[in-house]
Design an enzyme around this catalytic site. Structure first.
Site, PDB file in Angstrom:
ATOM      1  N   LYS A 216       0.817  -1.042  -0.097  1.00  0.00           N
ATOM      2  CA  LYS A 216       0.048  -0.182   0.102  1.00  0.00           C
ATOM      3  C   LYS A 216       0.869   1.457   0.120  1.00  0.00           C
ATOM      4  O   LYS A 216       0.626   2.099  -0.693  1.00  0.00           O
ATOM      5  CB  LYS A 216      -0.921  -0.093   1.293  1.00  0.00           C
ATOM      6  N   SER A 217       1.887   1.367   0.889  1.00  0.00           N
ATOM      7  CA  SER A 217       2.638   2.469   1.023  1.00  0.00           C
ATOM      8  C   SER A 217       3.315   2.602  -0.392  1.00  0.00           C
ATOM      9  O   SER A 217       3.514   3.900  -0.917  1.00  0.00           O
ATOM     10  CB  SER A 217       3.597   2.335   1.878  1.00  0.00           C
TER      11      SER A 217
ATOM     12  N   ARG B  57      -8.769  12.246  12.247  1.00  0.00           N
ATOM     13  CA  ARG B  57      -7.462  11.972  12.308  1.00  0.00           C
ATOM     14  C   ARG B  57      -6.547  13.204  12.495  1.00  0.00           C
ATOM     15  O   ARG B  57      -6.898  14.494  11.653  1.00  0.00           O
ATOM     16  CB  ARG B  57      -6.790  11.071  11.472  1.00  0.00           C
TER      17      ARG B  57
ATOM     18  N   ASP C 266       1.622  -1.201  11.901  1.00  0.00           N
ATOM     19  CA  ASP C 266       0.369  -1.730  11.364  1.00  0.00           C
ATOM     20  C   ASP C 266       0.056  -3.165  11.509  1.00  0.00           C
ATOM     21  O   ASP C 266      -1.125  -3.715  11.532  1.00  0.00           O
ATOM     22  CB  ASP C 266       0.399  -1.472   9.643  1.00  0.00           C
TER      23      ASP C 266
ATOM     24  N   ARG D 230      -7.600  -3.708   9.266  1.00  0.00           N
ATOM     25  CA  ARG D 230      -6.788  -4.320  10.003  1.00  0.00           C
ATOM     26  C   ARG D 230      -7.354  -5.168  11.139  1.00  0.00           C
ATOM     27  O   ARG D 230      -7.014  -6.309  11.425  1.00  0.00           O
ATOM     28  CB  ARG D 230      -5.494  -3.571  10.395  1.00  0.00           C
TER      29      ARG D 230
END
Ligand code: S3P
Length: 428
Positions: free
Chosen positions: A23-24, A123, A316, A389
């Site tokens: 993903k990153s 956030r 994560d 997650r």
């Protein structure tokens, strides 16, 4: 809402799967491919909702991005060819899109408004907004620019020397990307190294960037060269199957094509320290990133303490590591992980809720949790907290519970791993 009922598995897991793209790295491939003049081809792109937010943001700014499954062809006129979006940019659930794009939008010659979903809107953005303001950025929003929606009026940026007050690759990356558009040099120093994909990829795209692992310096106004990118499999997605292989009796799995960048392999260190039977095969390096296959087998595990420098290397993975620890003999302590409180949800609260519902012995602390093992998990109703997650952790837990597990909503899994249940099925 998309509820899922999972019945306990009465057999082992076996076989192999190819882990989908990181993903990153997928986000960064679109960002740098769009900032570089020319054609960038991306292979094994993660076709997840978060990364598509980044694709759409650049399409809205005039970049041509063709997508064929997990392959992208990005055709850009470079930074000066980017145009003002015709509408407000919707970043959905994606913290990475938001923070990295803030670094870029701050230095482009037009105004933009960005917003996101309910989770993203809670956030903290001041961790990025504050250093960007020091560089000369104009960013406005509620709570002094801490919360989405934010409006950004692009301006001329100047380089800064900045020491990160939080362990965050997103903040580091936002400043480096702003530094690319700024006058002079920008340096970012971190006390504990976080993932370095931005630095690796900037180097591959020809940026003037140097790093000693703690301080990274970039020279602004240096044009990037379009460069093809191969995206390795995401170790954060592989983590769910690493844990599944380690806790489901008699299992033996091979996960192919997993990114093994040292700044991400904390989960491998934890499994090995707990005594898991794990072997890495076929290691190679592509585009500055290490890749390999990981074989994991079921076996006895012991509790350990996870703290300090390793935390950013597995941040994560902590939800699924907590599940792993319920199956280890003795106590596992997770410390220094206060960042979990500001992820897609407060992941300390969410993990404790799901695992105690399943009958585990888990106690929250301010910056982590304490898990007593080994416990038999019962099953029950799990809330996903709309967090991919957490939902996948609950699904892996269901493989070893006594009774069925009902996850209230699994739609969030498409954020990072749309093929998760298909891959799981292929191993059963
Ligand atoms: C990411 C960095 C980490 C991680 C996130 C992806 C990135 O966030 O949790 O999933 O791609 O740079 P922080 O920078 O907030 O630690």
């Amino acid at each position: 809402m998309s509820e899922k009922i999972l019945n306990p598995l009465d057999k082992k897991l076996s076989g192999e799967i190819k882990i989908p793209g990181d993903k990153s790295i997928s986000h960064r491939s679109v960002i740098l491919g769009s900032l570089a003049r020319g054609i960038t081809k991306v292979t094994n792109f993660l076709d997840g909702e978060d990364c598509l937010r980044t694709v759409n943001a650049f399409r809205d700014m005039g970049v041509t991005i063709q997508k064929d499954g997990t392959n992208l062809v990005i055709e850009s006129k470079g930074v000066t060819g980017l145009t003002k979006p015709t509408k407000q940019l919707d970043f959905g659930n994606s913290g990475t899109t938001t923070r990295l794009m803030l670094g870029i939008l701050a230095g482009l010659p037009f105004s933009t408004t960005i917003y996101g979903d309910a989770s993203l809107s809670k956030r903290p953005m001041n961790r990025v907004v504050n250093p960007l303001r020091q560089m000369g950025a104009n960013i406005d929003g509620d709570d002094n620019g801490n919360l989405l929606p934010l409006s950004v009026s692009g301006s001329k940026l100047r380089g800064i020397n900045y020491t990160l007050p939080v362990k965050s690759a997103q903040v580091k990356s936002a400043i480096l990307l702003a530094g690319l558009l700024a006058e002079d040099e920008t340096s970012v120093t971190e006390e504990i190294p976080t993932r370095n994909h931005t630095e690796n990829m900037l180097q591959a795209f020809g940026a003037d960037i140097t790093s000693d692992g703690y301080t990274t310096t970039i020279t602004g106004k240096h044009e990037l060269k379009a460069t093809d990118v191969y995206v390795p499999g995401d170790i954060s997605s592989a983590a769910f199957f690493l844990v599944a292989g380690a806790i489901v009796p008699d299992s033996k799995l091979t996960l192919k094509n997993v990114g093994l960048n040292k700044s991400r392999t904390g989960i491998i260190d934890v499994l090995q320290l707990m005594g898991a039977d794990l072997v890495i095969q076929n290691e190679k390096t592509i585009g500055g990133e290490n890749i390999g296959d990981i074989q994991i087998s079921f076996g006895p595990l012991k509790g350990i303490t996870i703290e300090g420098e390793i935390i950013p290397r597995l941040i994560d993975e902590i939800p699924v590591i907590a599940l792993l620890a319920t199956q280890a003999d003795g106590t596992t302590i997770i410390k220094d992980a206060e960042e979990l409180r500001v992820k897609e949800t407060d992941r300390i609260t969410a993990v404790i809720d799901v695992l105690t519902t399943f009958g585990a012995s888990v106690t929250p602390t301010e910056d982590g949790m304490i898990i007593e093992g080994k416990t038999t998990l019962t099953g029950g109703n799990a809330a996903s907290y709309d967090d991919h997650r957490i939902a996948m952790m609950a699904a892996v837990a269901s493989l070893i519970t006594k009774d069925e597990v009902i996850i209230d909503d699994i739609s969030c899994i498409s954020i990072s791993y749309p093929g998760f249940f298909k891959d799981l099925k292929s191993l059963t």
